[in-house]
Design a protein around this motif. Structure first.
Motif, PDB file in Angstrom:
ATOM      1  N   ALA A 149      35.781  42.305  31.133  1.00 39.91           N
ATOM      2  CA  ALA A 149      36.526  42.067  32.578  1.00 39.91           C
ATOM      3  C   ALA A 149      37.982  42.817  32.679  1.00 39.91           C
ATOM      4  O   ALA A 149      38.753  42.209  31.463  1.00 39.91           O
ATOM      5  N   ASN A 150      38.524  43.241  33.454  1.00 35.64           N
ATOM      6  CA  ASN A 150      39.785  43.745  33.647  1.00 35.64           C
ATOM      7  C   ASN A 150      40.710  42.692  34.150  1.00 35.64           C
ATOM      8  O   ASN A 150      39.921  41.504  34.703  1.00 35.64           O
ATOM      9  N   GLU A 151      41.919  42.815  34.151  1.00 38.37           N
ATOM     10  CA  GLU A 151      42.751  41.586  34.511  1.00 38.37           C
ATOM     11  C   GLU A 151      42.434  41.065  35.932  1.00 38.37           C
ATOM     12  O   GLU A 151      42.154  39.741  36.260  1.00 38.37           O
ATOM     13  N   PRO A 168      42.913  48.795  26.249  1.00 38.86           N
ATOM     14  CA  PRO A 168      42.824  47.404  26.454  1.00 38.86           C
ATOM     15  C   PRO A 168      41.404  46.781  26.145  1.00 38.86           C
ATOM     16  O   PRO A 168      40.738  47.482  25.859  1.00 38.86           O
ATOM     17  N   LYS A 180      39.375  41.282  37.673  1.00 36.65           N
ATOM     18  CA  LYS A 180      37.997  40.407  37.467  1.00 36.65           C
ATOM     19  C   LYS A 180      38.029  39.219  36.734  1.00 36.65           C
ATOM     20  O   LYS A 180      37.476  38.136  36.992  1.00 36.65           O
ATOM     21  N   TYR A 216      39.156  45.176  27.429  1.00 35.17           N
ATOM     22  CA  TYR A 216      37.919  45.431  27.989  1.00 35.17           C
ATOM     23  C   TYR A 216      37.415  47.026  27.849  1.00 35.17           C
ATOM     24  O   TYR A 216      36.119  47.154  28.730  1.00 35.17           O
ATOM     25  N   GLN A 217      38.085  47.601  27.335  1.00 36.85           N
ATOM     26  CA  GLN A 217      37.625  49.118  27.031  1.00 36.85           C
ATOM     27  C   GLN A 217      36.965  49.384  25.822  1.00 36.85           C
ATOM     28  O   GLN A 217      36.743  50.399  25.198  1.00 36.85           O
ATOM     29  N   MET A 274      38.431  39.235  29.059  1.00 42.10           N
ATOM     30  CA  MET A 274      38.859  40.527  28.927  1.00 42.10           C
ATOM     31  C   MET A 274      37.913  41.045  27.603  1.00 42.10           C
ATOM     32  O   MET A 274      37.711  42.277  27.847  1.00 42.10           O
TER      33      MET A 274
END
Lengths: 298, 395
Positions: free
Chosen positions: A203-205, B71, A207, B73-74, A199
Motif C-alpha cells: 500500500a502506498n501512503e 519505496p 492507501k 510498496y514497490q 506499506m
C-alpha cells in the motif's frame, strides 16, 4: 442482586455489602447534584411543554398546542438552518482537525504537550470576548476588510458580519478544539508500525492511510463529531452575536419565545424537547449502527 | 537467480553510525541470519532491505534490480514485524488478504489464495477471528501468511520469536524451517538469540557496531571464530591471552600468564601462521574441557592444567564449574554422564585437573584489550558469586 451472590458465603456477603455501601456513599453527592439540578429541571421543562401560555407566565391547563404547531412544520426552517450549520461545522472541523491531531500525535513526546497547550489556550479567554473579537475582525470597516483593501484585493468592503458565513467561521473557530482533542487521543494510540506493515504489503501512503489509519481513528471521529455537532446545533451566543436576524437558528427561536412579550414558555419547552429528541434519536441510531457493525465482527 | 547483493551499505542517525560499510551476498533460497547484540545495526540493515530506511551510501540489489531507493510498496520483499503488526480492525482473513486487495486481485482468487495460505500456517479454521482474539503464536502464523501471500522474493523476519515463550519459540522455529522449505524463497532472519540463529540458519552473519564481524555456516562460526567478538558472543568460551613460544608442524605452543606471575603452556593447532613472540588470544569452549580429581594419563596431544574449583552451578542438563588456575578462571561444562567419569561429585575448593585435546584450543589473532576498551564484555566468568555456599552434605 441477592440471587447473583447466592453462592457467596456469609463473610463474603458482608464484604459485598460493605462495598455496595461504599460505592453508594461515594457516588451520592454527584447523584444528588444531578437529581436536583438536572433531572428535576428537565421534568419541569417536560411539564411546561404541555401547559398553556399566558402573556408573562403560564396557565396550568393541559394543552398540546405547542407540539401541534411544531409538528405542523411552523418551525421547520430554524430547525433546518441549525442542522445544516451544525452539519457543515462538524464536517469542516473534522477536515481541519484531522491533520492537526495527526501532526501532534506524530510529533515528539516533548513537543506534543506544548502543542496541546496551544490548542487549549483559547479556552482561557471568555467565549463572549472571543466572539466579539471576531466581530471586530469581520466588521465592514474591520480588520479583515482593511487588510484586503490595503492590498488592493477588493475595492469595497465585504459584508461578512451578520451572514451565515460569519456564523460558520466563528462556529468552526469555537468548536475546533473539541474535535482536535478526541481525535488526538485516538490517533496517538495507533501503533504506527501498522503503517509500515501496510506499506510493506504494497500500500502506498494514501492507501495505507485510508485502509489503516482512518478506520482505526473512527472512534475519535465519532466522539469529536458528537462533541461538535450537539453544541453547534443548540448554539445561541454565536448565532446571536454574528448571525443574521433574517435566518434565525433554533437556539435563537427558543430564547425569543421566553424573552419577548408575549412570552410562550410551553413553546420554548416543547422546542427544546423536540431538539433533544432529535439528537437522542440520532445518537441512538448511530450507536445501533456501530453495534451492528461490531456484531458482524464477532 | 535472485541473489541479494549488498554493496558498501552505510546508514547513520544523527551522527551515530548504525550500519558501517557492510557488503554481503545472500544466495537465493537461503535462510540467512543477522546475529548480534542490540544496537549492532542488524535491524537497521533489515529495514534498509525492506525500504523503511534509505541508506546514506551503498546499494542493495535483488538479482539485477537496484532497489536501494524504492519505496517499501514497490519492493518484492515482505517483512514479519517483531510485534506482528496485524491490523486490529480486520479479521484474520482480511489481514491475510490485505496485500492482494491492494493489488486489486479478483475476489475468487483472493479467497482461494487466502485459504491456501491459512492452511499452510494451520489457521484455516479461525479466519473470521480478530487479532486480539488469538494467541501470540497464532498471530505469528497470520503474520507469516499475510507476508507470503504476496509472493515475495525475500521474506524478512525481525526478531519474530522474541515475544513468545520458550517452548513455543522452539516449536515455531521448526515451523519456520518447514515453511522455508515449502516456499523455497530467501529468508533473512534478524535475532540477538544465538540459539535461534544457529539452529535455523544456513548461514549467519555476526554483527557488532554496524559491521559484519564474521559470516558463515553456524558450525563454522561456533568452532572457528575469527575474532574475539564472535568467539565470545556465540556460545560461551574461555578467553586466555598468550604469547607464541614455539611452532612445530601444525602445532603451536603458547605461553600464558596465569595472573599470579606464573606461566603455563598450552598447545594448539592453528589455522593461520603465527610468528614466534606474537601475542594472541586462545578461545576454549567450556564443553570441550574435561574436569576430574584424578590426573589423566599423559598423552602428547592433550593439555593438562591443575586448578581449584571455585564455584559450582547445577544447570540441569550439565553442571558449570568455575575453576581457578592461578588468577585465571576457567568455565567448564560437565555433562552428567557417569559412564565416562565414574566418580563422586566434585566439591567446592577441591583440587582438580583440567584437560582437553590440543585441536580444541582455538587461536584468534587478536589481543584481549587490557583496559576493556572497545570491548562489550569482560572475560570474567559471568556467574561468579561473591559468597560461596558451604559444601553441601554428601548424599
Amino acid at each position: 442482586m441477592n440471587k447473583q451472590h447466592g453462592y457467596l458465603n456469609l463473610s463474603e456477603q458482608k464484604q459485598q455489602k460493605k462495598l455496595n455501601l461504599q460505592s453508594w456513599i461515594l457516588t451520592a453527592p454527584a447523584m444528588l447534584w444531578l437529581t436536583f439540578f438536572f433531572l428535576v429541571p428537565y421534568l419541569i421543562v417536560i411539564i411546561y411543554s404541555f401547559l398553556t401560555p399566558d402573556i408573562y407566565d403560564i396557565r396550568f391547563e393541559f394543552s398540546l398546542e405547542s407540539y401541534r404547531q411544531i409538528f405542523s412544520g411552523t418551525y421547520l426552517r430554524p430547525f433546518l438552518i441549525s442542522f445544516r450549520m451544525a452539519f457543515l461545522t462538524t464536517i469542516l472541523c473534522l477536515l481541519l482537525a484531522y491533520p492537526v491531531a495527526y501532526f501532534i500525535a506524530r510529533s515528539k513526546e516533548k513537543t506534543r504537550n506544548t502543542l496541546l497547550v496551544f490548542i487549549i489556550i483559547p479556552f482561557w479567554t471568555n467565549l463572549i470576548i472571543r466572539i466579539f473579537s471576531w466581530r471586530i475582525f469581520l466588521a465592514t470597516n474591520g480588520v479583515l476588510n482593511d487588510i484586503l483593501m490595503q492590498f488592493g484585493l477588493i475595492s469595497a468592503p465585504l459584508q461578512i458580519m451578520r451572514t451565515d458565513l460569519a456564523v460558520g467561521l466563528v462556529m468552526v473557530y469555537v468548536y475546533l478544539p473539541y474535535m482536535i482533542l478526541p481525535l488526538y487521543s485516538v490517533i496517538e494510540k495507533i501503533d504506527f508500525t501498522l503503517l509500515n506493515a501496510a506499506m510493506d504489503l504494497g500500500a502506498n501512503e494514501v492507501k495505507a492511510f485510508f485502509r489503516v489509519t482512518l478506520p482505526l481513528s473512527v472512534t475519535g471521529i465519532f466522539a469529536g463529531s458528537i462533541l461538535v455537532f450537539i453544541p453547534a446545533l443548540g448554539a445561541y451566543l454565536i448565532t446571536q452575536l454574528v448571525g443574521n436576524q433574517k435566518s434565525l437558528y433554533i437556539g435563537q427561536v427558543i430564547t425569543y419565545k421566553i424573552k419577548n412579550i408575549p412570552r410562550n414558555w410551553p413553546m420554548a419547552s416543547a422546542l427544546s424537547l423536540t431538539l433533544l429528541l432529535i439528537v437522542t434519536l440520532l445518537l441512538v441510531g448511530a450507536y445501533l449502527l456501530w453495534l451492528h457493525n461490531k456484531k458482524r465482527k464477532f | 537467480m535472485e541473489d541479494i547483493r549488498i554493496e558498501h551499505l552505510s546508514k547513520d542517525f544523527g551522527g551515530f553510525t548504525a550500519v558501517d560499510d557492510v557488503s554481503l551476498e545472500i544466495r537465493s533460497g537461503e535462510l540467512f541470519s543477522f546475529l548480534g547484540p542490540s544496537g549492532c545495526g542488524k535491524t537497521t540493515l533489515l529495514r534498509m532491505i525492506a525500504g523503511f530506511e534509505i541508506p546514506k551510501t551503498g546499494r542493495i540489489l535483488i538479482g539485477n534490480q537496484d532497489i536501494t531507493e524504492l519505496p517499501p510498496y514497490q519492493r518484492q520483499v515482505n517483512t514479519i514485524f517483531q510485534n506482528y503488526s496485524l491490523f486490529p480492525h480486520m479479521t484474520l482473513f482480511d489481514n491475510v488478504a490485505f496485500g492482494l486487495r491492494i493489488k486489486r486481485t479478483a475476489k475468487m482468487e483472493i479467497i482461494e489464495k487466502v485459504r491456501y495460505m491459512l492452511s499452510l500456517v494451520k489457521m484455516e479454521d479461525q479466519s473470521s477471528k480478530y487479532p486480539d482474539q488469538i494467541s501470540g503464536g497464532q498471530k505469528q502464523r497470520i503474520a507469516i501468511a499475510r507476508a507470503l501471500i504476496n509472493d515475495p522474493k525475500v521474506l524478512l523476519l525481525d526478531e519474530p520469536l522474541a515475544a513468545l515463550d520458550l517452548k513455543l519459540r522452539q516449536h515455531m522455529l521448526i515451523e519456520l524451517m518447514n515453511i522455508h522449505d515449502a516456499v523455497g524463497i530467501t529468508f533473512i532472519y534478524v535475532t540477538h538469540d544465538q540459539g535461534e540463529a544457529m539452529s535455523i540458519s544456513d548461514r549467519v552473519a555476526v554483527m557488532s557496531r554496524g559491521q559484519i564481524i564474521q559470516q558463515g555456516p553456524p558450525d563454522d562460526i561456533y568452532e572457528r571464530p575469527t575474532s574475539i567478538f564472535s568467539a565470545y558472543f556465540i556460545g560461551e568460551t574461555n578467553l586466555i591471552s598468550g604469547e607464541v613460544t614455539g611452532i612445530e608442524d601444525e602445532y603451536v605452543q603458547v605461553k600464558c600468564d596465569n595472573g599470579a606471575g606464573e606461566f603455563f603452556e598450552i598447545d594448539s593447532t592453528f589455522h593461520f601462521h603465527p610468528n614466534i613472540g606474537q601475542k594472541l588470544t586462545l578461545s576454549l569452549r567450556p564443553e570441550k574441557i574435561a574436569v576430574s580429581r584424578f590426573k589423566p594419563r599423559h598423552q602428547d596431544d592433550i593439555n593438562i592444567l591443575r586448578g581449584v574449583i571455585e564455584d559450582i552451578l547445577y544447570l540441569g542438563s550439565h553442571t558449570q564449574y568455575i575453576v581457578r588456575v592461578g588468577k585465571l578462571k576457567f568455565r567448564v561444562f560437565s555433562q552428567h554422564k557417569r559412564v565416562y567419569f565414574d566418580e563422586k561429585a566434585l566439591d567446592w575448593e577441591e583440587s582438580v585437573w583440567l584437560f582437553w585435546h590440543d585441536t580444541d584450543t582455538w587461536l584468534i589473532a587478536e589481543e584481549v584489550d587490557e583496559n576493556g576498551r572497545n570491548q562489550d564484555f569482560s572475560t570474567e566468568a559471568p556467574y561468579h558469586r561473591a559468597l560461596k555456599r558451604s559444601s553441601p552434605g554428601s548424599e
